[in-house]
Scaffold this active site. Sequence first.
Site, PDB file in Angstrom:
ATOM      1  N   GLU A 137       6.664   3.433   6.033  1.00 18.03           N
ATOM      2  CA  GLU A 137       6.719   1.999   5.731  1.00 18.03           C
ATOM      3  C   GLU A 137       8.144   1.580   5.400  1.00 18.03           C
ATOM      4  O   GLU A 137       8.874   2.371   4.802  1.00 18.03           O
ATOM      5  CB  GLU A 137       5.811   1.701   4.537  1.00 18.03           C
ATOM      6  CG  GLU A 137       4.354   2.002   4.846  1.00 18.03           C
ATOM      7  CD  GLU A 137       3.429   1.803   3.638  1.00 18.03           C
ATOM      8  OE1 GLU A 137       3.904   1.411   2.562  1.00 18.03           O
ATOM      9  OE2 GLU A 137       2.233   2.050   3.785  1.00 18.03           O
TER      10      GLU A 137
ATOM     11  N   ARG B 294      -3.007   5.915   1.534  1.00 22.34           N
ATOM     12  CA  ARG B 294      -1.650   6.195   1.963  1.00 22.34           C
ATOM     13  C   ARG B 294      -1.659   6.466   3.469  1.00 22.34           C
ATOM     14  O   ARG B 294      -2.569   7.121   3.976  1.00 22.34           O
ATOM     15  CB  ARG B 294      -1.077   7.429   1.235  1.00 22.34           C
ATOM     16  CG  ARG B 294      -0.676   7.177  -0.224  1.00 22.34           C
ATOM     17  CD  ARG B 294       0.532   6.258  -0.337  1.00 22.34           C
ATOM     18  NE  ARG B 294       0.941   6.004  -1.711  1.00 22.34           N
ATOM     19  CZ  ARG B 294       0.492   5.019  -2.487  1.00 22.34           C
ATOM     20  NH1 ARG B 294      -0.402   4.164  -2.023  1.00 22.34           N
ATOM     21  NH2 ARG B 294       0.948   4.861  -3.708  1.00 22.34           N
TER      22      ARG B 294
ATOM     23  N   HIS C 254       0.913  -3.238   3.088  1.00 18.38           N
ATOM     24  CA  HIS C 254       0.683  -2.519   1.820  1.00 18.38           C
ATOM     25  C   HIS C 254       0.521  -3.506   0.652  1.00 18.38           C
ATOM     26  O   HIS C 254       1.314  -3.504  -0.298  1.00 18.38           O
ATOM     27  CB  HIS C 254       1.817  -1.524   1.555  1.00 18.38           C
ATOM     28  CG  HIS C 254       1.423  -0.428   0.620  1.00 18.38           C
ATOM     29  ND1 HIS C 254       1.955   0.861   0.688  1.00 18.38           N
ATOM     30  CD2 HIS C 254       0.564  -0.405  -0.424  1.00 18.38           C
ATOM     31  CE1 HIS C 254       1.422   1.610  -0.270  1.00 18.38           C
ATOM     32  NE2 HIS C 254       0.580   0.863  -0.959  1.00 18.38           N
TER      33      HIS C 254
HETATM   34  C1  DGY Z   1      -0.757   2.089  -5.476  1.00 13.75           C
HETATM   35  O1  DGY Z   1      -0.870   1.627  -6.613  1.00 13.75           O
HETATM   36  O2  DGY Z   1      -0.694   3.306  -5.260  1.00 13.75           O
HETATM   37  C2  DGY Z   1      -0.688   1.111  -4.380  1.00 13.75           C
HETATM   38  O3  DGY Z   1      -0.586   1.698  -3.151  1.00 13.75           O
HETATM   39  C3  DGY Z   1       0.413   0.121  -4.625  1.00 13.75           C
HETATM   40  O4  DGY Z   1      -0.154  -1.015  -5.069  1.00 13.75           O
END
Ligand code: DGY
Length: 321
Positions: free
Chosen positions: A268, A239, A287
């Site tokens: 984002e 993240r 992402h």
């Molecule tokens: C997640 O699954 O947390 C990813 O960041 C999205 O694919």
Amino acid sequence: MEKPRIYITRKIPDEVIKPYKQFIDIRMWEKATEPVPRDILLEEIKHVDGLFCLLTEQVDQQCLENASKLKVIANMAVGYDNIDVTSAKDQGIIVTNTPDVLTETTADLAFTLVMATARRVVEASDYIRAGKWKHWSPFMLAGADIHNKTIGIVGMGRIGQAVARRASGFGMEILYHNRSRHKRAEHELHATYADMDKLLEESDFVVSLVPLTEQTEKLFHQETFHKMKDTAIFINVSRGKVVDEQALYEALRTKEIAAAGLDVFANEPIGVDHPLLNLENVICLPHIGSASVDTRIDMMKLCLENIHHVLNGEDPVTPVE
Ligand code: DGY
């Protein structure tokens, strides 16, 4: 008997929802590429037993106040920092996520970033497109080796271990840092537990795979980058908010570290004016960690399966504990 009702916050393929239509009354936001507007979500959530949402939706207190019938929230991601899980649980709402199905795909992307940053792949492709390739020369776009180097994995969960498996195939030395020791990873992958300082100081690649929590917010900050080698490459596929982006920018600009490969950002989506995009030694992706067609379909199916289980009075498949 009336069928339970759910809302899906994005248009997903009909063939994915088809098997559930006989049990569940499914309503869906009409667009596949744009998130549901907040006011529509706040209205829809009032009437449903289940919510299938994405990381683009903040399922916060305001949302949950409206959700008097809601029994289950299925988040189509393994991370669930977009959901106020504590408040949901206080209201007796079960929250689920999508672990396992995306592990290998996300690890593939993490390793893609390791390789692409080390070998300057995007820069090299842009070089040709910009008409700059006039001659072959020994140090033209020369990058760093990957094989036999040291990778430091911060967050040795499922995806961390999958990255370690890939690193092991490249003959890398594997260091990891985690809240708790992973004896199996140590035994099977020859990964070595390291405190954060040792990992930062010794790794050629530092890969962030920690979930976003109060403890991990801005885990990577000025001092952290300062401790890394000046040849180190930083990769983030977890993240964006686990990184102090300003500090990362400075560390890259001043060559305190060599390069970064980023799939995630603090806010984002980022626009073309984001400062990190001005740096040549950074690869930025929108992402796409789990974005293979098969995995995204599996994630959708798992969300529906979780919802179906809960609305049927059964235990969810992958609850957020
Ligand atoms: C997640 O699954 O947390 C990813 O960041 C999205 O694919």
